[in-house]
Design an enzyme around this catalytic site. Structure first.
Site, mmCIF file in Angstrom:
data_model
loop_
_atom_site.group_PDB
_atom_site.id
_atom_site.type_symbol
_atom_site.label_atom_id
_atom_site.label_comp_id
_atom_site.label_asym_id
_atom_site.label_seq_id
_atom_site.Cartn_x
_atom_site.Cartn_y
_atom_site.Cartn_z
ATOM 1 C CD GLU A 42 105.770 94.067 -17.367
ATOM 2 O OE1 GLU A 42 105.642 94.573 -18.504
ATOM 3 O OE2 GLU A 42 105.162 94.485 -16.364
ATOM 4 C CB CYS B 9 88.433 128.040 -21.807
ATOM 5 S SG CYS B 9 86.811 128.424 -22.516
ATOM 6 C CD GLU C 213 113.089 90.819 -9.072
ATOM 7 O OE1 GLU C 213 112.270 90.351 -9.876
ATOM 8 O OE2 GLU C 213 112.825 91.117 -7.894
ATOM 9 C CB CYS D 83 84.245 128.708 -27.113
ATOM 10 S SG CYS D 83 85.028 129.053 -25.529
ATOM 11 N NE ARG E 109 99.828 98.803 -13.078
ATOM 12 C CZ ARG E 109 99.175 99.937 -12.843
ATOM 13 N NH1 ARG E 109 98.309 100.393 -13.725
ATOM 14 N NH2 ARG E 109 99.373 100.618 -11.731
ATOM 15 C CG ASP F 151 110.855 71.437 -32.624
ATOM 16 O OD1 ASP F 151 111.036 71.378 -31.391
ATOM 17 O OD2 ASP F 151 111.223 72.397 -33.333
ATOM 18 C CE1 TYR F 152 107.005 63.603 -37.800
ATOM 19 C CE2 TYR F 152 108.039 62.011 -36.300
ATOM 20 C CZ TYR F 152 107.147 62.304 -37.332
ATOM 21 O OH TYR F 152 106.396 61.301 -37.897
ATOM 22 C CE LYS G 224 109.536 99.807 -14.780
ATOM 23 N NZ LYS G 224 108.987 99.908 -16.141
ATOM 24 C CG PHE H 56 106.267 68.742 -28.255
ATOM 25 C CD1 PHE H 56 106.372 68.679 -26.874
ATOM 26 C CD2 PHE H 56 105.289 69.579 -28.807
ATOM 27 C CE1 PHE H 56 105.526 69.432 -26.058
ATOM 28 C CE2 PHE H 56 104.447 70.322 -28.005
ATOM 29 C CZ PHE H 56 104.569 70.247 -26.623
ATOM 30 C CB CYS I 76 88.885 129.410 -25.490
ATOM 31 S SG CYS I 76 88.444 127.691 -25.857
ATOM 32 C CB CYS J 179 84.070 125.666 -24.116
ATOM 33 S SG CYS J 179 85.544 125.295 -25.080
ATOM 34 C CE LYS K 102 111.587 103.470 -16.665
ATOM 35 N NZ LYS K 102 110.245 104.006 -16.842
ATOM 36 C CG ASP L 178 109.101 98.684 -22.116
ATOM 37 O OD1 ASP L 178 108.110 98.858 -21.388
ATOM 38 O OD2 ASP L 178 109.441 99.474 -23.012
ATOM 39 C CE1 TYR M 228 106.073 92.262 -11.088
ATOM 40 C CE2 TYR M 228 106.691 91.974 -13.386
ATOM 41 C CZ TYR M 228 105.879 92.539 -12.418
ATOM 42 O OH TYR M 228 104.851 93.378 -12.787
#
Length: 664
Positions: free
Chosen positions: A170, A421, A111, A406, A134, A31-32, A113, A34, A403, A427, A309, A115, A222
């Site tokens: 995603e 209604c 594949e 109203c 999207r 890291d250093y 999915k 870089f 309703c 209303c 799902k 989230d 994907y």
């Protein structure tokens, strides 16, 4: 070494280290080291601005502030997926595929999915040029500056990439990074975030890209869309995307049967909890892109893909009270107000009860202990009652007669699940609901105004319908609660700008019952201007493609009302677009009126999308599959054999690209 060469060499080296660390998870430098190389590049770039590169690795730290995110149309629509929840659902889907493709072998790619927040990245000549959310599938927000801060998003590709394409994926927040963020928030005395998905989505709309850069976001890709990519299968697409520098999950499987698909599903339903990201299912796609092309799309989803799902999380809680909401069309929706409960990463306090029949079916009562789950893990719903815990003094739910806003007596017509209604013009909630719909993003997209502002303007007597918006002044708006001078100015300017919105979206904004986005476009295209549409009869409207009797009746009733006609006249006087633009009307003819075309294969002179546009611009209709109603099958190179066979069997004329271009 010449300065320019030195800069380009450092950029190339840092990109490679970045790819090894964030995509391959195989760092080859500390890291250093870089950070030292990155600092060296930053110093050189600051001293030599003439060698500026919008995709330099140094820009990943962010720093640009975006006040308003520009709305951008997708070159190719981002569709949603149909859902399945059982092996039987998948088998039914496979049968539908075989009916279209005929007796051919079909392979599937499976594949996970993930989230997160959907994103579309556009590349030209290997450079990232745009990143768009999207949105509604047709258009989204340009969040390029924020996306460039995500280290796993390549700013410069490598290898044999196509000259121009979009890639979809995603934006996710790994569990480990999410936990670390929340630990820091709690230590600072702040509320922790509820779940990784919502936090990832919210990150994309942060105004300061430097704040986005501090969040450990990741981007998993994907799917590639574009012309002449040289790719023939989904499996090849995943491999190619990895070669070009994208982070593509390696958890995928090529399957030949639904039994193999279910093995993959069942394995990951158990083992998904070992993954570093949130997943809520498996996406199954027809592997062959040629077969995908033959299968086409419905109005909402690809026919060649299905989301399976995982079983939704389920919890028990107490239903404290049933209240009733009034929609902009007068439809009444009963709402369950619940004892707050944690479900799939969010605290749930309310759930829709849909209608009176749903309440009666489950015998749902106030005070009941109910089972709640998230349908598709998005919208909470009540799926049953624990009768063993029902209080002794429990009384059956009596659905309201009037309703709640109203007090007009409710009406329920035969065959309709909902009560209504009928006080459409009196209303208060219906009035504000219609104005809120009018200003919404998919409609007039009025900047600087939200639902609460509309309600406030109505309560203060400044507006009673959406035409009144165009008479608002900064002086009227500024004194309102939580409305500073700048906010008032933005609101008034947003209303003024809305007159540029095209006719088809104005049609949707009017809020005519049953007229959604697609129907609004059909009506705008068929009638060209509002005057012709207002004078149309039910019989004439039904003759328009995909306009049924229910829609036709609703449109005629809307324009027969004097109040609506007066509002339209006022909107016209304020400059709102009530006819198709000259640009849209240009090159439009009725040459192909009444003809249905199915387009398949690869074309030389125009792209498939351009060909479809030519059909619609000349009054024809684009069909998704060959049937007895098809007038012509436009056959390109590599067209699937099943479409040709079906066309020949049904006697549908098959024409070439040149034949079609001659027709128009």
């Amino acid at each position: 070494m010449e300065i320019k060469q030195q800069i380009e060499s450092l950029r190339k080296e840092l990109r490679e280290h970045n790819h090894n660390y964030y995509v391959l998870d195989k760092p080859t430098i500390s890291d250093y080291d870089f950070d030292m190389k990155l600092k060296e590049l930053q110093d050189l770039e600051s001293k030599h601005p003439e060698f500026h590169d919008p995709n330099s690795p140094t820009l990943r730290v962010g720093g640009m502030v975006t006040k308003n995110f520009e709305t951008v149309s997708h070159d190719q629509r981002m569709y949603s997926l149909d859902n399945s929840y059982s092996k039987e659902d998948l088998e039914d889907w496979e049968k539908r595929i075989q009916r279209v493709l005929g007796d051919v072998e079909v392979e599937f790619t499976c594949e996970l999915k993930y989230d997160g927040a959907s994103i579309s990245l556009s590349y030209e000549e290997g450079q990232l040029i745009r990143a768009v959310t999207r949105g509604d599938g047709f258009q989204g927000d340009n969040v390029t500056t924020n996306i460039k801060t995500i280290n796993s998003v390549p700013l410069q590709l490598k290898g044999d990439y196509p000259p121009k394409f979009d890639i979809r994926g995603e934006i996710v927040l790994p569990f480990e990074g999410f936990a670390k963020m929340n630990a820091e928030r709690v230590a600072n005395g702040e509320e922790p975030y509820m779940n990784p998905r919502n936090t990832a989505s919210g990150s994309l709309k942060l105004q300061d890209s430097a704040a986005v850069a501090k969040r450990p976001l990741d981007c998993l890709l994907y799917g590639i869309v574009g012309e002449n990519t040289g790719i023939t299968t989904q499996w090849q697409m995943l491999d190619k995307a990895r070669d070009w520098g994208f982070k593509v999950p390696t958890v995928a499987k090529l399957c030949k049967t639904t039994d193999e698909v279910m093995e993959f599903v069942e394995y990951w339903d158990v083992h998904r909890h070992d993954l570093p990201y949130e997943t809520d299912g498996v996406v199954i796609k027809v592997n062959s892109l040629q077969q995908q092309d033959e299968l086409g799309h419905t109005s909402k989803s690809p026919r060649w893909a299905m989301a399976y799902k995982f079983k939704a999380e389920q919890v028990c809680t107490v239903l404290n009270e049933i209240t009733y909401q009034v929609g902009r069309t007068g439809a009444i929706t009963p709402v369950a107000n619940l004892e707050p409960v944690l479900l799939a990463g969010t605290t749930v306090k309310r759930a829709s009860l849909h209608n009176a029949d749903q309440i009666a079916k489950f015998d749902i009562r106030e005070g009941d202990t109910v089972f709640v789950e998230k349908g598709g893990e998005i919208i909470p719903k009540i799926i049953g009652v624990d009768f063993s815990k029902r209080p002794q003094n429990s009384k059956p739910t009596k659905y309201i007669n009037h309703c709640p806003e109203c007090h007009t007596e409710l009406v329920r017509t035969e065959g309709d699940a909902k009560h209504y209604c009928t006080n459409f013009y009196g209303c208060p909630v219906q009035i504000t609901g219609r104005i809120q719909h009018y200003i919404s993003r998919k409609a007039m997209d009025i900047e600087g105004m939200g639902s609460e502002t509309v309600t406030l303007l109505f309560q203060e007597g400044l507006i009673t319908n959406y035409a009144d918006l165009y008479t608002l002044t900064k002086e009227q708006v500024t004194p309102l609660e939580r409305m500073a001078e700048k906010s008032a100015e933005n609101l008034v300017n947003g209303v003024v700008e809305s007159v540029k919105i095209p006719f088809e979206r104005v049609m949707f904004a009017l809020g005519i019952r049953f007229v959604g986005e697609t129907v609004a476009k059909k009506l705008a295209k068929a009638y060209k201007n509002i005057d012709a549409l207002m004078d149309a009869s039910e019989e004439e409207l039904v003759a328009v493609d995909e306009i049924g009797e229910r829609i036709a009746k609703s449109v005629v009733e809307f324009f027969q009302n004097d109040a609506n006609r007066e509002i339209v006249a006022r909107l016209k006087s304020y400059g709102v677009q009530f006819e198709l633009s000259a640009e849209k009307l240009e090159n439009q003819t009725e040459k192909l009126k009444g003809l249905i075309f199915v387009v398949s294969g690869v074309f030389e002179k125009v792209s498939r999308n351009e060909l479809k546009k030519l059909i619609e611009d000349n009054g024809g209709k684009v069909g998704s599959s060959v049937s007895s109603k098809t007038s012509y099958l436009v056959a390109g190179d590599k067209m699937g054999p099943s479409k040709r066979t079906k066309a020949e069997t049904l006697g549908v004329q098959i024409i070439s690209e040149d034949d079609f271009l001659e027709m128009v």
